[in-house]
Design a protein around this motif. Structure first.
Motif, PDB file in Angstrom:
ATOM      1  N   THR A 166      10.927   1.228   6.268  1.00 37.07           N
ATOM      2  CA  THR A 166      11.243   3.014   6.411  1.00 37.07           C
ATOM      3  C   THR A 166      12.981   3.381   7.000  1.00 37.07           C
ATOM      4  O   THR A 166      12.893   3.029   7.780  1.00 37.07           O
ATOM      5  CB  THR A 166      10.150   2.667   7.401  1.00 37.07           C
ATOM      6  N   TYR A 174      11.144   8.618   4.290  1.00 35.19           N
ATOM      7  CA  TYR A 174      11.692   7.307   3.070  1.00 35.19           C
ATOM      8  C   TYR A 174      11.444   5.943   2.825  1.00 35.19           C
ATOM      9  O   TYR A 174      11.539   5.205   5.021  1.00 35.19           O
ATOM     10  CB  TYR A 174      13.264   7.934   2.710  1.00 35.19           C
ATOM     11  N   TYR A 175      10.729   5.113   1.742  1.00 38.52           N
ATOM     12  CA  TYR A 175      10.555   3.853   1.742  1.00 38.52           C
ATOM     13  C   TYR A 175      12.215   3.377   0.561  1.00 38.52           C
ATOM     14  O   TYR A 175      12.026   4.083  -0.019  1.00 38.52           O
ATOM     15  CB  TYR A 175       9.316   3.404   1.427  1.00 38.52           C
ATOM     16  N   CYS A 244      12.350   6.418  -1.662  1.00 32.14           N
ATOM     17  CA  CYS A 244      10.479   6.511  -2.468  1.00 32.14           C
ATOM     18  C   CYS A 244      10.343   6.950  -1.217  1.00 32.14           C
ATOM     19  O   CYS A 244      10.635   7.021  -0.552  1.00 32.14           O
ATOM     20  CB  CYS A 244       9.865   5.501  -2.514  1.00 32.14           C
ATOM     21  N   THR A 245       9.589   8.730  -1.702  1.00 34.25           N
ATOM     22  CA  THR A 245       8.821   9.695  -1.042  1.00 34.25           C
ATOM     23  C   THR A 245       7.167   9.499  -0.521  1.00 34.25           C
ATOM     24  O   THR A 245       7.283   9.139   0.340  1.00 34.25           O
ATOM     25  CB  THR A 245       8.256  10.814  -1.006  1.00 34.25           C
ATOM     26  N   ASP A 246       6.755   7.691  -0.380  1.00 27.26           N
ATOM     27  CA  ASP A 246       5.671   6.877  -0.653  1.00 27.26           C
ATOM     28  C   ASP A 246       5.600   5.845  -0.245  1.00 27.26           C
ATOM     29  O   ASP A 246       6.448   5.169  -1.128  1.00 27.26           O
ATOM     30  CB  ASP A 246       4.196   7.712  -1.562  1.00 27.26           C
ATOM     31  N   GLU A 247       4.737   5.224   0.094  1.00 24.80           N
ATOM     32  CA  GLU A 247       4.784   3.804   0.448  1.00 24.80           C
ATOM     33  C   GLU A 247       4.305   3.287  -1.209  1.00 24.80           C
ATOM     34  O   GLU A 247       4.465   1.997  -0.682  1.00 24.80           O
ATOM     35  CB  GLU A 247       3.241   3.416   1.526  1.00 24.80           C
ATOM     36  N   THR A 248       3.311   3.565  -1.813  1.00 25.63           N
ATOM     37  CA  THR A 248       3.480   2.686  -3.271  1.00 25.63           C
ATOM     38  C   THR A 248       4.176   2.818  -4.136  1.00 25.63           C
ATOM     39  O   THR A 248       3.826   2.131  -4.454  1.00 25.63           O
ATOM     40  CB  THR A 248       1.756   3.588  -2.676  1.00 25.63           C
ATOM     41  N   GLN A 249       5.129   3.384  -3.187  1.00 28.65           N
ATOM     42  CA  GLN A 249       6.419   3.940  -4.625  1.00 28.65           C
ATOM     43  C   GLN A 249       6.313   4.124  -5.574  1.00 28.65           C
ATOM     44  O   GLN A 249       6.771   3.305  -6.788  1.00 28.65           O
ATOM     45  CB  GLN A 249       6.747   2.152  -4.501  1.00 28.65           C
ATOM     46  N   HIS A 251       7.133   7.253  -6.786  1.00 27.73           N
ATOM     47  CA  HIS A 251       7.844   8.928  -7.010  1.00 27.73           C
ATOM     48  C   HIS A 251       9.084   8.194  -6.044  1.00 27.73           C
ATOM     49  O   HIS A 251       9.333   8.247  -4.707  1.00 27.73           O
ATOM     50  CB  HIS A 251       7.172   9.910  -6.026  1.00 27.73           C
TER      51      HIS A 251
END
Length: 303
Positions: A166, A174-175, A244-249, A251
């Protein structure tokens, strides 16, 4: 018989005439001559009572009331300073002024975590300059001013955020993307630099205690406190990779893409974060100086 009497009378008259010609002071002069002679220095520029010769006084050598002559004393020394390990070379101008050349160097590396981001940091301190030390009184207190002609002070950092790690910029998380050969995604990585030398030459003012040049003896232990006006520090960064904007990547995008909304948002937040960092370190424009060390004094020539 008559001739003998006449000869005796002539001799008596001659002797009496000689004594009369000498006058009554002759015996006084003889008595004075019999006395011990006074030192010539008690009668400067006058006749010696004993010999009647003109005597010139012997003068003692003049001693300068102003202390050592210029550049007749030199000190070399070392000190611990907030600018690094300091080397010093000092010489005298007069009893109130010294000239001092300084050079500082220090390097330090460490790994740390900044806002949850693993970072390798390298501190590089390197500077050189000249100072004028003024001693207004006849003791160790001094006022100093000068310039840093060379200033390479700065901090460099390297960041490699592993996939899934992170990074928080301006309050937004962001990730770092996982490596993906199909999409070309690579984790976030970057460089940062803090420049503490935006103004060269830099003015230095300080005060302290202890004369770097000992008037008597060799060793001195001076201390100094002051500031260097190095200019407003500047933080710069260069980050590359995918975010990425989400942890699941789901986006994710290359942050160098000028048309992707996620990339645009990332760069805007990065710029805002850098502005905050610059604000946080702005106080370093008046860089603090504290120095404590030792010097050794010797003569370069006779006073």
């Amino acid at each position: 018989m008559k001739r003998s009497f006449t000869l005796v009378a002539v001799v008596f008259l001659v002797a009496s005439g000689t004594a009369f010609a000498q006058g009554p002071d002759s015996s006084a002069d003889e008595a004075m001559a019999a006395l011990p002679s006074a030192p010539a220095t008690l009668f400067p520029g006058s006749l010696s009572p004993a010999s009647g010769l003109m005597v010139q006084p012997t003068r003692a050598p003049m001693v300068s009331p102003y202390g050592p002559s210029p550049f007749s004393r030199v000190s070399v020394g070392g000190a611990a300073s907030l600018l690094g390990m300091e080397m010093q070379l000092i010489t005298n101008v007069n009893q109130h002024l010294n000239l001092r050349a300084i050079g500082n160097v220090f390097k330090y590396s460490n790994s740390l975590t900044i806002s949850g981001v693993p970072t390798s940091a390298k501190l590089n301190l390197g500077s050189a300059g000249g100072m004028v030390d003024y001693y207004p009184f006849h003791f160790a207190f001094r006022l100093s001013g000068g310039l840093l002609f060379v200033n390479h002070n700065g901090l460099d950092s390297t960041t490699n955020i592993p996939g899934g790690g992170t990074l928080t910029l301006n309050g937004q998380n962001y990730y770092s993307a996982n490596s993906n050969s199909f999409t070309g995604a690579i984790p976030l990585h970057g460089l940062g630099h803090l420049a503490m030398n935006t103004k060269t030459p830099s003015y230095v003012v300080s005060t302290g205690w202890g004369n770097h040049l000992r008037r008597n003896g060799h060793l001195s232990f001076p201390v100094e406190i002051g500031v260097a006006f190095v200019g407003t520090p500047k933080v710069t960064t260069a980050i590359n990779g995918w975010a990425c904007t989400d942890e699941t990547q789901t986006h994710c995008t290359n942050i160098a893409d000028p048309n992707n909304p996620i990339a645009i948002q990332f760069q805007n937040n990065l710029n805002a974060q850098v502005a905050k960092w610059n604000s946080n370190v702005s106080w370093l424009k008046t860089y603090p100086i504290f120095t404590s060390g030792v010097t050794y004094t010797f003569n370069t020539r006779r006073y």
